[in-house]
Write an enzyme that holds these catalytic residues in place. Structure first.
Site, mmCIF file in Angstrom:
data_model
loop_
_atom_site.group_PDB
_atom_site.id
_atom_site.type_symbol
_atom_site.label_atom_id
_atom_site.label_comp_id
_atom_site.label_asym_id
_atom_site.label_seq_id
_atom_site.Cartn_x
_atom_site.Cartn_y
_atom_site.Cartn_z
ATOM 1 N N GLU A 153 0.791 -1.234 0.000
ATOM 2 C CA GLU A 153 0.000 0.000 0.000
ATOM 3 C C GLU A 153 0.829 1.293 0.000
ATOM 4 O O GLU A 153 0.749 2.088 0.950
ATOM 5 C CB GLU A 153 -0.962 0.012 1.199
ATOM 6 C CG GLU A 153 -2.019 -1.068 1.142
ATOM 7 C CD GLU A 153 -3.202 -0.816 2.090
ATOM 8 O OE1 GLU A 153 -3.101 0.079 2.945
ATOM 9 O OE2 GLU A 153 -4.219 -1.499 1.957
ATOM 10 N N GLU B 41 -6.037 -8.416 0.547
ATOM 11 C CA GLU B 41 -6.689 -8.108 1.821
ATOM 12 C C GLU B 41 -8.142 -7.782 1.545
ATOM 13 O O GLU B 41 -8.457 -7.091 0.566
ATOM 14 C CB GLU B 41 -6.085 -6.874 2.517
ATOM 15 C CG GLU B 41 -4.773 -7.103 3.201
ATOM 16 C CD GLU B 41 -4.243 -5.835 3.890
ATOM 17 O OE1 GLU B 41 -5.046 -5.034 4.404
ATOM 18 O OE2 GLU B 41 -3.009 -5.669 3.883
#
Ligand code: NOJ
Length: 463
Positions: free
Chosen positions: A157, A364
């Site tokens: 991320e 995720e």
């Protein structure tokens, strides 16, 4: 389902390991930032460092065939010169071997936000030397674990941790400076490309990708003004990570706009060449929600994050670009103000696949909830329904031709959720205050769903 489809769950080193000062581990920027500010920290977290055998066994018993976890840079390298901590290597080799003994595929993230403090001290991601430090760290990881691991992720991320650390200011180093954000973001993407290059140069087996906090963009209406706002939002939230990693190109319109206001002389031709030549093999997409935008109306740039789950506010207004809408009537939000929107995942997957044509893993997906974990079993039907609907969205996208190769629930077990501490729980397994583990209802549901080869999923369509 394809036989090699990965059904797993995920964690990250700082969030679960604890053992912050054991076995010659160096300090991370999170250790220092949280200690200095006297905030809830991950000193102990889920104590995975001492309980990984039990945790991996439980994951395997839950029918899962893959475990996504991250390596801690300060546990592996002691200093800026790159001195290897053999104890750190031994720890991860054993963790990886434990996975393999249980038939669980290790899906390894090299960097999930815990930067060594020795790099933070010299400017962190604002200092291009960190990129070369990362390159050396990658080489060490490939050499140490490359015989056992075939699925690698350079960085988790980039958008989320750089915007939080350098623009919003709620993550270390706690700055609020757009120029710094742009520079840090650029350096992170350059570092990722150097990691990919090291992987290719070494001729290691397997594949390497990047993980992105995927937030597909939707607009409030179909007007041209909204479409322009959507493009700005997409550049801000997604394109600078995905275009750069997958196509080797930083979005050109973004660079044009930024160059009017900021000095971009840190962007070097030789870096751009490396970025272009070292694109990823797959995309890891973390999906929690979409972004709904309207055209910018007025006021200064304003970014706030609800880190309390108790009435804190989320705001994203980028002056002149777009405004995010957080309070749509009829929409369903969790306590932290994140909209629950599985439909966005289906649409996002179709868009991402059309744009990049790369295999995709959902690295995720999950829901953070305040839960009483002292009970025998947490009856988390809300998590089951959240997972069902998001997996249904993935199946819809796969039916339309998107190449999705795996799904990782966030998280394998309860862990420290950064600035939300332990209050925001995501685990399939409850971790009580005394660190005992008790599977939640969702753990058993996930197991059955995997055993049914996805047939247990209640299929849905939207609209
Ligand atoms: C994404 C991040 O990768 C992870 O570290 C975080 O805890 C989850 N989202 C939940 O917010």
């Amino acid at each position: 389902m394809e036989k090699d489809f990965l059904w797993g769950s995920a964690t990250a080193s700082y969030q679960c390991e604890g053992a912050w000062n054991e076995d010659d581990k160096a300090l991370s920027n999170w250790d220092v930032y949280l200690h200095e500010n006297k905030l809830e920290n991950g000193d102990v977290a889920s104590d995975h460092y001492h309980r990984y055998k039990e945790d991996i066994k439980q994951l395997a018993e839950g029918g899962q065939n893959a475990y996504r976890f991250s390596l801690s840079w300060p546990r592996i390298l002691k200093d800026r010169e790159g001195t290897v901590n053999e104890k750190g290597i031994a720890f991860y080799r054993d963790l990886i071997k434990t996975c393999l003994e249980h038939g669980v595929r290790p899906f390894v993230t090299i960097f999930h936000w815990d930067l060594p403090e020795y790099w933070q001290e010299v400017g962190g991601w604002l200092n291009a030397d960190v990129c070369y430090g990362f390159e050396r760290y990658c080489e060490v990881c490939f050499q140490a674990f490359g015989d056992l691991v075939e699925d690698w992720v350079t960085i988790n991320e980039p958008k989320y941790f750089t915007s939080s650390g350098y623009l919003i200011g709620n993550y270390p180093p706690g700055h609020q400076n757009p120029e710094e954000f742009i520079k840090a973001a650029y350096n992170v993407m350059y570092a990722s490309a150097l990691g990919v290059r090291a992987f290719r140069k070494g001729g290691y087996k397997g594949q390497i990708g990047i993980v992105h906090s995927f937030a597909p963009v939707n607009g409030i209406d179909d007007t041209l003004k909204t479409k322009i706002a959507m493009r700005y939002a997409d550049n801000y939230a997604n394109n600078w990570v995905l275009d750069t990693a997958a196509k080797g190109e930083i979005p050109f319109d973004l660079l044009c706009v930024l160059s009017q206001k900021y000095d971009l002389s840190f962007i070097k031709e030789e870096h751009l060449k490396i970025i272009k030549e070292n694109t990823v093999d797959f995309l890891g997409l973390n999906y929690y929600s979409h972004i709904l935008v309207k055209p910018y109306t007025e006021g200064e740039t304003s970014l706030t994050v609800n880190n309390t789950g108790k009435g804190g506010k989320n705001t994203v207004i980028i002056k002149g670009w777009f405004e995010q809408i957080f309070d749509l009537p009829g929409a369903v939000y969790n306590e932290w103000g994140t909209q629950i929107y599985p439909k966005g995942l289906e649409k996002g997957l179709l868009e991402a696949y059309e744009k990049y044509h790369l295999p995709i893993y959902i690295t995720e997906n999950g829901i953070g909830v305040r839960e009483d974990v002292s009970v025998e079993q947490v009856e988390d039907d809300y998590r089951i329904s959240f997972m069902n609907d998001h997996i249904a969205a993935i199946f819809n996208a796969m039916d339309k031709g998107v190449e999705v190769k795996g799904y990782f629930a966030w998280a394998s077990f309860d862990l420290y959720s950064w600035k939300n501490g332990m209050a925001k729980r995501y685990g399939l397994v409850a971790v009580d205050d005394d660190l005992t583990r008790r599977p939640k209802k969702s753990y058993g549901w996930y197991k059955k769903m995997i055993e049914s080869d996805g047939k247990l999923i209640e299929r849905k369509t939207w609209d």
